[in-house]
Each structure stands twice: as C-alpha cells, then as structure tokens.
Scaffold this active site. Structure first.
Site, PDB file in Angstrom:
ATOM      1  N   CYS A  84       0.861  -1.184   0.000  1.00 43.47           N
ATOM      2  CA  CYS A  84       0.000   0.000   0.000  1.00 43.47           C
ATOM      3  C   CYS A  84       0.893   1.227   0.000  1.00 43.47           C
ATOM      4  O   CYS A  84       1.640   1.434  -0.939  1.00 43.47           O
ATOM      5  CB  CYS A  84      -0.981  -0.021   1.167  1.00 43.47           C
ATOM      6  SG  CYS A  84      -0.218  -0.130   2.795  1.00 43.47           S
ATOM      7  N   ARG A  86      -2.268  -0.741   5.466  1.00 47.59           N
ATOM      8  CA  ARG A  86      -3.475  -1.293   4.856  1.00 47.59           C
ATOM      9  C   ARG A  86      -3.194  -2.657   4.239  1.00 47.59           C
ATOM     10  O   ARG A  86      -4.055  -3.534   4.210  1.00 47.59           O
ATOM     11  CB  ARG A  86      -4.011  -0.326   3.781  1.00 47.59           C
ATOM     12  CG  ARG A  86      -4.629   0.929   4.352  1.00 47.59           C
ATOM     13  CD  ARG A  86      -4.958   1.940   3.264  1.00 47.59           C
ATOM     14  NE  ARG A  86      -3.768   2.580   2.722  1.00 47.59           N
ATOM     15  CZ  ARG A  86      -3.773   3.408   1.677  1.00 47.59           C
ATOM     16  NH1 ARG A  86      -4.912   3.684   1.067  1.00 47.59           N
ATOM     17  NH2 ARG A  86      -2.659   3.966   1.252  1.00 47.59           N
TER      18      ARG A  86
END
Lengths: 160, 289
Positions: free
Chosen positions: B247, B252
């Site tokens: 990410c 994430r």
C-alpha cells in the site's frame, strides 16, 4: 535532531499564553504530557452555531490524518484581534489536542502576535518524543494555515 | 494452558479460525489467565480516551518501528515491548484498533515477524466494541513484567523488500490502495497528508483490490464466501500463489495480508512494507499508470 532539541525548550519568542502552555508540557514526564494533550483535546470549544453545516466553507487541513476544519476571524478593532474556530472528530484526539493547543495559545491575540509565532513553534511543547515526530506535521500544517488566513485577512483589508 | 478459540460459525469457515475472535468472545474472556489484550491505533491518544478493560496500548510507531532507521524494532527491543506488557512467548494476544483494524493487523504482522504464535484479531475492532455499548475504561492496568525471549526477526517469510519485489515482477501482486492512488492520480490516501512520493501509479502487473473491500461497514471481515468471490473469483488468485501485497507504508496491506493468509489460507503472502513511499521515490524502478 540535536538542533531541533535545543530549540524545543526555548519559549521567550512565543506569545505569553503559548509560552506558558509550553512550560506546562515541559514540566511533565512524557506520559503525563499525553494526558495534558488529551485534556486540551477535550477542552477544544465546539463551533459556534453560525458555523453549523458550513464545514465545506472552512479550510481543510490536509496535513492532519483525520479531517480538521479551520476558520479564522479577524476583528476590525485596532489590534485586529484573531478568533480561531477549529473542528476535529472525537475519534482523533491527537489532532484535537493539537487544535486545542493552538486555540488556547492564539485565540484572542492580535494579528501581529499570531503572525509573529515561529513556524516551528509546534516543536516547542516537547511532544515530538511523546507522539512521534511523524505526527507533529499536522500541527505544523494547522499553524501555517492559521497564519496564512490571518495574513490574507489583514492584507486584504489594507487594500480596501 | 492454551486459551480456547471462538467457536462462532462465521469464524469457523475461515482457514485459521483461531486467529479471530468476536466481541462477545472477548467480553467473556477478559481477565483470563495468559491472555493479554492490546489496542493498536492510528491515533496515539485514542486508547487514553477509553479502552477495553485490561487492554494495553501498543503504538505502531513508538513501539514497533525503529526510531532511527526505517525498519522494525530488533529482537531485544521487541522482547522489552512484549515483556513490559506481561506477554510471554506462550501468551494469547488479542489485538484490536481503529480504522477497521489496520494497525491491529499491522501489529499482528510485526509480531509474526518474530514468530509469536498465538495472536488474534478482534473482529470489528474498536468501533464494533464501542458501537455495541460495551465497557470502556481509562484505567491503565499495571502488569507485572515478564521475560520475553530475544528472538531474531524473520524478514524472509512474510516480508518483502524492494529487491524481492523486483524479482517478483510478473507474479501475483495486490495493490490495496484507493483507486486514485493506484491510477497515479493521487500521491497519498484521499484526506491524508501528502507522504511525498515523487511518482504516482502502481507496480507493473499489480491488481487493484482496495483493502476495504474485505471489510463490512461495521469493520468486521466479510464472510469466507464473499472473500473468495473477490480474491479467487474476480481476481483469479489461487491459495497456492506466491503473492505480494503493498500500500503506502504497509498498514493497509497488513489488513489484506491477514485476509489472504489467515482467512483464505494462502500459503505464501508477503507484505511489502516499503510500499509506495519507497517504490514511488526509487530511482530506476518500473512504474505503471
């Protein structure tokens, strides 16, 4: 890093309320500094009713990880008294705390005093080590935007 | 004694059901022997506004990242971080946090680099616990420190470095950022600070599967069936694939690493924690838009 640390305890070039608050933070241990930041987050005043539903017209502080909205009003008095209105979510207490510091330190000062605050003032509270330097960027962004708005409002009036 | 797992049927369908617990299970097991609950958030103060009774704060930046170089803590520091929270090598650790458990899964991933065996995620995280009106407290427990062994971090199994990604080009890769970041239109998460990548776009060949697709509105993970539909059906990935997820800074993608590894049973998923803030600033690496 070393230079920054030396600068971080200096308060004689800050407005009185800001210098006092910086002194309070420095007198505390790291852990208690977070508690004080939390108290400031809780004390951040709600927006006055006239700002209800007008977040879109306020300035968004992109440097903060959570949405923060800012409005600056400058009175037409000789001192050009500055009023700050900041909105930040309760789920983002660190950001609210930063807003609280700036509100407590700057609200009610003259435009000249606000513009005289050093840009690196956010690093004078001994918070970088407590919240990590990475997170300080949000407060630097908020201060920069406040000063820019004050500058815009005062120079605009001079032109009129 | 090993802490029993949550028998809830939604969880039982996942590959590693022992890696997830429901809010109900946690409420019933608070205070159990050899169970430590950790809260890991994006906001370093959120824990202090109120947390699950008995939970301790674990900050991704102050506790898990090295403060000098861009890397994770070493074995000695990790042992200290665990030990001072009363966590021993055989302790069951349940982690929860804000933002649909981004930082909780990140913390689990870091703990997995050190091979801590029994780490579980609270399904729905902090938001679900709060939404259900469950107890919160501002009391910080004072745990008796225990000895945690100094373990050498394993950077080969679930972590990918830039060089590994270069060698991986052409094989399955998942970009979990927002569509705007993937296309190169945005250089950071919408509404987030500019993190200073010089180039926008994605790593050539990466599939765009934003992390949030794996989560329900309330922050819980989607059911196994729904997840299979996305990653296997729509994206054509196979559990036997060698997958790299990335990410912006690896938070994430920890969420997606968790989903693929523990919920869908993929055999080899590596998180490229350098992610876009490294790739988008690197000289000479290929970028696709």
């Amino acid at each position: 890093m070393a230079t920054q640390f030396t600068a971080s305890t200096r308060t004689d070039d800050l407005p009185e309320a800001m210098a006092e608050l910086a002194g309070e933070f420095h007198a505390l241990e790291q852990k208690d500094r977070l508690q004080l930041l939390l108290e400031l987050a809780n004390d951040l005043p709600d927006l006055p009713e006239r700002y209800d539903g007008r977040l879109g017209e306020m300035e968004k502080v992109d440097e903060c990880q959570s949405p923060v909205f800012l409005a600056v009003e400058v009175d037409p008095d000789p001192e050009r008294t500055v009023h700050l209105f900041i909105s930040a979510a309760p789920e983002a207490p660190t950001t609210r705390g930063f807003a609280g510091i700036l509100h407590e330190s700057l609200d009610g000062l003259s435009a000249e005093e606000v513009l005289g605050v050093p840009d690196e003032a956010p690093y004078r509270f001994g918070l970088a080590e407590a919240v990590s330097p990475l997170r300080m960027r949000g407060m630097v962004g908020m201060l920069g935007r406040i000063k820019r708005q004050v500058r815009a409002r005062t120079t605009l009036d001079e032109r009129q | 004694m090993t802490t029993q797992t949550d028998p809830q049927s939604k969880l039982a369908a996942y590959s590693n059901p022992e890696r997830l617990v429901s809010t109900q299970w946690l409420a019933e097991h608070l205070g159990a022997d050899n169970l430590v609950v950790l809260e890991s958030n994006e906001d370093v103060l959120l824990y202090d506004t109120g947390h699950i009774p008995g939970a301790l704060k674990l900050d991704w930046h102050l506790d898990l990242n090295d403060q000098l170089s861009r890397d994770y803590v070493d074995g000695e520091r990790f042992a200290q971080v665990m030990g001072e929270r009363g966590i021993g090598r055989d302790t069951t650790v349940v982690i929860y946090g804000d933002k649909s458990n981004w930082w909780a899964t990140y913390a689990m991933w870091v703990m997995s680099l050190f091979g801590h065996e029994d780490v579980r995620i609270l399904d729905g995280g902090r938001a679900k616990w709060v939404a259900e009106g469950r107890d919160l407290t501002t009391d910080v427990p004072t745990d008796t420190p225990v000895d945690y062994p100094v373990i050498e971090r394993d950077d080969r199994t679930i972590r990918a470095f830039k060089q590994d990604v270069l060698e991986h080009l052409g094989q399955p890769m998942v970009d979990v950022r927002s569509p705007g970041e993937f296309s190169g239109e945005l250089l950071s998460i919408p509404d987030y600070p500019q993190e200073g990548a010089m180039r926008g776009g994605h790593i050539p060949g990466a599939k765009s599967v934003p992390w949030g697709r794996a989560a329900n509105e309330d922050g819980t993970f989607k059911s196994r069936e729904e997840l299979e539909e996305i990653y296997l059906g729509e994206q054509g990935l196979q559990p036997s694939d060698d997958v790299v997820a990335y990410c912006r800074i690896g938070e994430r993608s920890s969420h997606t690493w968790f989903v693929l590894t523990h919920l869908l049973g993929f055999e080899r998923v590596r998180n490229y924690d350098g992610s876009w803030t490294e790739w988008g600033n690197s000289v000479g690496v290929p970028v696709e838009r």
